[in-house]
Design a protein around this motif. Structure first.
Motif, PDB file in Angstrom:
ATOM      1  N   THR A 147       0.835  -1.203   0.000  1.00 58.23           N
ATOM      2  CA  THR A 147       0.000   0.000   0.000  1.00 58.23           C
ATOM      3  C   THR A 147       0.868   1.250   0.000  1.00 58.23           C
ATOM      4  O   THR A 147       2.044   1.197   0.353  1.00 58.23           O
ATOM      5  N   PRO A 186      13.327   4.527   2.781  1.00 57.52           N
ATOM      6  CA  PRO A 186      12.258   3.702   2.199  1.00 57.52           C
ATOM      7  C   PRO A 186      11.991   4.073   0.748  1.00 57.52           C
ATOM      8  O   PRO A 186      11.677   3.204  -0.071  1.00 57.52           O
ATOM      9  N   ALA A 203      16.035   0.327  11.564  1.00 59.96           N
ATOM     10  CA  ALA A 203      15.362  -0.969  11.629  1.00 59.96           C
ATOM     11  C   ALA A 203      14.233  -0.915  10.619  1.00 59.96           C
ATOM     12  O   ALA A 203      13.297  -0.165  10.782  1.00 59.96           O
ATOM     13  N   LEU A 222      11.847 -10.409  12.130  1.00 59.01           N
ATOM     14  CA  LEU A 222      11.025  -9.531  12.958  1.00 59.01           C
ATOM     15  C   LEU A 222       9.684  -9.197  12.290  1.00 59.01           C
ATOM     16  O   LEU A 222       8.788  -8.671  12.942  1.00 59.01           O
ATOM     17  N   GLY A 223       9.566  -9.469  11.005  1.00 58.55           N
ATOM     18  CA  GLY A 223       8.287  -9.233  10.327  1.00 58.55           C
ATOM     19  C   GLY A 223       8.174  -7.888   9.628  1.00 58.55           C
ATOM     20  O   GLY A 223       7.076  -7.454   9.270  1.00 58.55           O
ATOM     21  N   TYR A 224       9.296  -7.217   9.440  1.00 56.75           N
ATOM     22  CA  TYR A 224       9.270  -5.896   8.797  1.00 56.75           C
ATOM     23  C   TYR A 224       8.791  -5.955   7.353  1.00 56.75           C
ATOM     24  O   TYR A 224       8.923  -6.976   6.683  1.00 56.75           O
ATOM     25  N   GLY A 225       8.273  -4.831   6.867  1.00 50.04           N
ATOM     26  CA  GLY A 225       8.027  -4.688   5.440  1.00 50.04           C
ATOM     27  C   GLY A 225       6.612  -4.302   5.041  1.00 50.04           C
ATOM     28  O   GLY A 225       6.332  -4.132   3.862  1.00 50.04           O
ATOM     29  N   ALA A 226       5.720  -4.124   6.002  1.00 48.20           N
ATOM     30  CA  ALA A 226       4.330  -3.846   5.635  1.00 48.20           C
ATOM     31  C   ALA A 226       4.078  -2.385   5.281  1.00 48.20           C
ATOM     32  O   ALA A 226       3.106  -2.076   4.602  1.00 48.20           O
ATOM     33  N   VAL A 227       4.934  -1.478   5.727  1.00 47.96           N
ATOM     34  CA  VAL A 227       4.642  -0.051   5.484  1.00 47.96           C
ATOM     35  C   VAL A 227       5.763   0.675   4.754  1.00 47.96           C
ATOM     36  O   VAL A 227       5.684   1.885   4.546  1.00 47.96           O
ATOM     37  N   GLU A 228       6.800  -0.042   4.332  1.00 47.03           N
ATOM     38  CA  GLU A 228       7.986   0.622   3.791  1.00 47.03           C
ATOM     39  C   GLU A 228       7.970   0.807   2.278  1.00 47.03           C
ATOM     40  O   GLU A 228       8.994   1.159   1.687  1.00 47.03           O
ATOM     41  N   VAL A 271       7.387   3.113  -0.331  1.00 48.60           N
ATOM     42  CA  VAL A 271       7.241   4.574  -0.380  1.00 48.60           C
ATOM     43  C   VAL A 271       7.714   5.078  -1.744  1.00 48.60           C
ATOM     44  O   VAL A 271       8.868   5.471  -1.902  1.00 48.60           O
TER      45      VAL A 271
END
Ligand SMILES: [Ca+2]
Ligand SMILES: [Ca+2]
Ligand SMILES: [Ca+2]
Ligand SMILES: [Ca+2]
Ligand SMILES: [Ca+2]
Lengths: 509, 509
Positions: B167, B407, B430, B493-499, B501
């Protein structure tokens, strides 16, 4: 406003108009009504048909206002759209505060059930917000909320509506001064102070341009029982931050949970007026009906906010003439001048706003779209002009500068203090803006029936006889109900996790 | 590079330098080493200390290169930072393709285990992406993924790494032509074609400027077994879209699940080089170590991408001189000229890039930061210059234009085809960038120890004796391992849902 034919309805908005609006698809041979001749070309619903011959260079009139000029000779009964209608010049005189309308204060004082905040403002919802200074803290804000969800942190705090991460794409890679920085700063501090939040946890990365220490230093943001902050770098990384946030969230939940709904005057409502995915009916059904509701709210001493500067462009004379003072009118013209510069130095132009969807819906020029957009603001005097995300400090109908882009415009209104949004749509916009509930008004019955689970009110029945006054009353009553806690359609669907879109002005660096 | 003192280490990067770098906090009286006098002021770790008196107006040298000019007379042993060091002029000769370095092709052909795609490209991950044309479809993309999660749609498709909604904040309220539109268009079509996706579902609202029909018409995006699309307005609203998406997702999962990891040459790696939250050590530990790894990859016929144009500003002569052809060098200078105009017309300036965190870490000017940033690119010839999100079609070290904002820059690299990211950080960034795994390199041991769960490699030990060559080998080997499926720290850690951009250029309207 009159419907000229029962079988092939055509709407004439003003007796001076040389175009009418097709309320259903028209075919060659269809009657234009009242002895005005026949349709000569197919005209889709919502589109315009010429009532008389219009020679090239002549003004095309709708709402009794100029919406552009014929770019070729147009015979009577023809489809009028991008192929034969252009912008032309649109110089208007900007009469300042010359036609001040009267809104008679209401005799009855209406109420809703809201959350009275220490600031004196009243919330319509009671969320805990996890605000982020920068994109780089967005994932952690989500992790914090996910852990709280998994551990059912809110289980014993029934008055809290939820814990919502507010993430975005900016906060660094930007100048540390100037209008881009100031706009984001106002947006974040405005959210922190919106009365729909019972408490705020703000999370940053640590090394970003938009420093939490600067945000926290801002007047009013520091209320230590309801506002806390942390950075990932100081907290020792992702997992440490997520863990450290849990007891803080619990303390915030204890505070937020103390809030109880109590009677509040309608004057405590600050309502953002919006339109998105407009069609040819938006400006004649949903928008003027919302205008009636806005006037009812203003009569109660409430606040309604019109925005979307790029979409009122060309119709600003309708607002300056009813400004409460010449200074307020001049402030709007200042913003218009800023916009002309903003778009020019970005190689844009002010006429490119009608989107492909708008055009398919029958809107040809920005003038036409703007005249329809301004209808949302009813007839009340314009009581102030505010910058994007600037705190709105007065009752009445006011203007807040913003792009027409829906999520960006709503974000500015919520930052300015909006505790309710009312949003008209023709093509069918589906969106929500936590922490602030959003009421959707459909401009046409077809779309309403197709997207009934997304739409709160059908304004399409205005073309079949429901009066604007009755529809405006219906919308106003629903505003009080939704403000009191009844969920809107977009709230029931769970919207609002990605629609925080601060206006990014300036270079990304 | 030599450490001049055991007890109070000070690093001299080049014999010509008139400043040294403090590797630990220095106090008045500390020895500058090798008979060079004493420190006269406190100097934080990572910051600069003068080795000799520097008179006002004189160039300050680090890496043997100009990083700015003394704004006042600086005695020997003093702290050199923003208070006494400014940009001054920085005219450089831009030698074009004059110093072409040689990278000797590797004798051994290294491999990793990847997903071979019909396009000939190789993925390091196998995600199903839910791309969105506009912010207004973002919530629905999330709902679609949430339902798939709840119904365990992927249970029987073990080769699929996950279903990820992508998104963003744009897609409407923008001009429908020009560089802003084209940049977002390239970004979305680039993601649709990234080999780390096994299949794509694209969701739009319907009335947005960025029309799905136009995106789908783009060459290469239409592969009907692995690419599907829908709009909310055509599908009948939120719930209807979410329901209709489930069988489509299942069909896509069947296709994506056919992919199996198989040996692939290291030359199939396209690695985005990144730095974020830099400190005074980034440019002397993590960045040059990554440069060694980049050269090892290039020797295998792989591709490495340097970006962050605003952060190489002032050090572009280091790149133009090693361009493979004069045209490639000229293309970089074209982008620099574009950036000077871009920032000027947005009332910015090219020297405001070091963020508060950078400055606290000891970086004073953009020249100094740029010299450290360019070190990531090793010594290979510059084999091409690409626009943001433009498909990268060749091996070797290349440059892709982007802001320095992490990002946004990574998003462009992934759109250009990056199947792996390696990211150096001093302050401790992070973040993660699904679908592409990101390896984090810590520039200093303190931060590494504080944020070990976020950092994949500690490059801080370079100041205590580990060679750049050994660290570069370690990074390169880890690149092959992570490419083969071992999760990086940010993936765990589960990162990546909002990056995600995309670079937003131009006016929001
Ligand atoms: Ca609008
Ligand atoms: Ca809008
Ligand atoms: Ca719009
Ligand atoms: Ca950087
Ligand atoms: Ca960066």
């Amino acid at each position: 406003m009159s419907v000229t034919s029962d079988t092939h309805p055509v709407l004439v908005l003003n007796a001076e108009d040389n175009v009418a609006v097709a309320l259903a698809p028209l075919a060659p041979g269809d009657d234009l009504g009242k002895g005005q001749g026949k349709v000569t070309q197919p005209v889709p619903a919502g589109h315009k048909v010429s009532r008389t011959p219009i020679s090239a260079g002549t003004n095309v009139l709708k709402y009794g206002q100029i919406i552009g000029r014929a770019t070729e000779d147009i015979p009577a009964g023809a489809h009028v759209h991008s192929h034969n209608l252009g912008m032309g010049d649109h110089k208007q005189s900007h009469a300042l505060a010359t036609e001040l309308p009267q809104i008679v204060p209401s005799e009855s004082a209406d109420q809703f059930m809201g959350y009275h905040r220490p600031s004196g403002r009243v919330g319509t919802r009671n969320y805990i917000g996890i605000l982020t200074s920068v994109n780089c803290a967005g994932s952690v804000a989500k992790f914090v909320a996910e852990v709280a969800e998994k551990t059912e942190l809110l289980k014993e705090f029934g008055n809290v509506d939820g814990i919502i991460p507010i993430t975005h794409g900016s906060g660094c890679g930007m100048s540390s001064k100037g209008e881009g920085y100031e706009t984001l700063f106002r947006t974040l501090t405005g959210y922190a102070q919106n009365p729909n939040f019972g408490a705020i946890l703000m999370i940053g990365l640590g090394c970003e341009v938009m420093q939490i220490s600067t945000l926290v230093g801002h007047e009013g943001i520091r209320d230590e029982t309801r506002f806390r902050f942390m950075t990932i770098q100081q907290s020792g990384g992702t997992r440490a931050t997520v863990e450290a946030a849990q007891p803080i969230l619990r303390e915030l939940a204890v505070e937020a949970n103390k809030a109880q709904r109590a009677p509040a005057p309608a004057s405590a409502l600050t309502v953002g007026l919006q339109c998105g995915g407009s069609d040819g009916l938006s400006g004649i059904t949903a928008n003027p009906a919302l205008g009636v509701a806005s006037d009812l709210l203003v009569a109660q001493g409430g606040t309604s906010i019109l925005s979307e500067t790029s979409e009122i462009y060309g119709a600003e004379h309708l607002l300056t003439s009813r400004a409460a003072t010449p200074d307020i009118a001049a402030a709007l013209l200042d913003r218009i001048a800023w916009w002309e510069d903003y778009t020019a130095r970005n190689f844009g132009e002010m006429d490119n706003n009608p989107s492909p969807g708008n055009k398919r819906g029958g809107l040809t020029t920005i003038l036409e779209k703007s005249l329809g957009a301004v209808a949302k603001a009813g007839a009340a005097p314009m009581n102030g002009v505010f910058r994007y995300a600037e705190p709105i400090d007065r009752p009445g109908f006011v203007f807040m500068d913003s792009p027409g882009y829906d999520p960006c415009s709503v974000t500015g209104q919520v930052a300015s203090g909006a505790n309710l949004i009312v949003f008209t749509t023709g093509r069918g916009s589906a969106s929500g803006y936590k922490p602030t509930p959003c009421i959707k008004l459909a401009s046409n019955s077809d779309m309403y029936q197709r997207m009934e689970e997304d739409m709160d009110v059908n304004c399409g029945d205005i073309v079949t006889g429901t009066t604007l006054e009755a529809k405006g009353q219906e919308i106003y009553r629903l505003m009080l109900e939704i403000a009191s806690g009844r969920p809107s359609k977009s709230e029931m669907l769970g919207y609002g996790a990605v629609e925080f879109v601060p206006w990014q002005i300036g270079a990304v660096m």
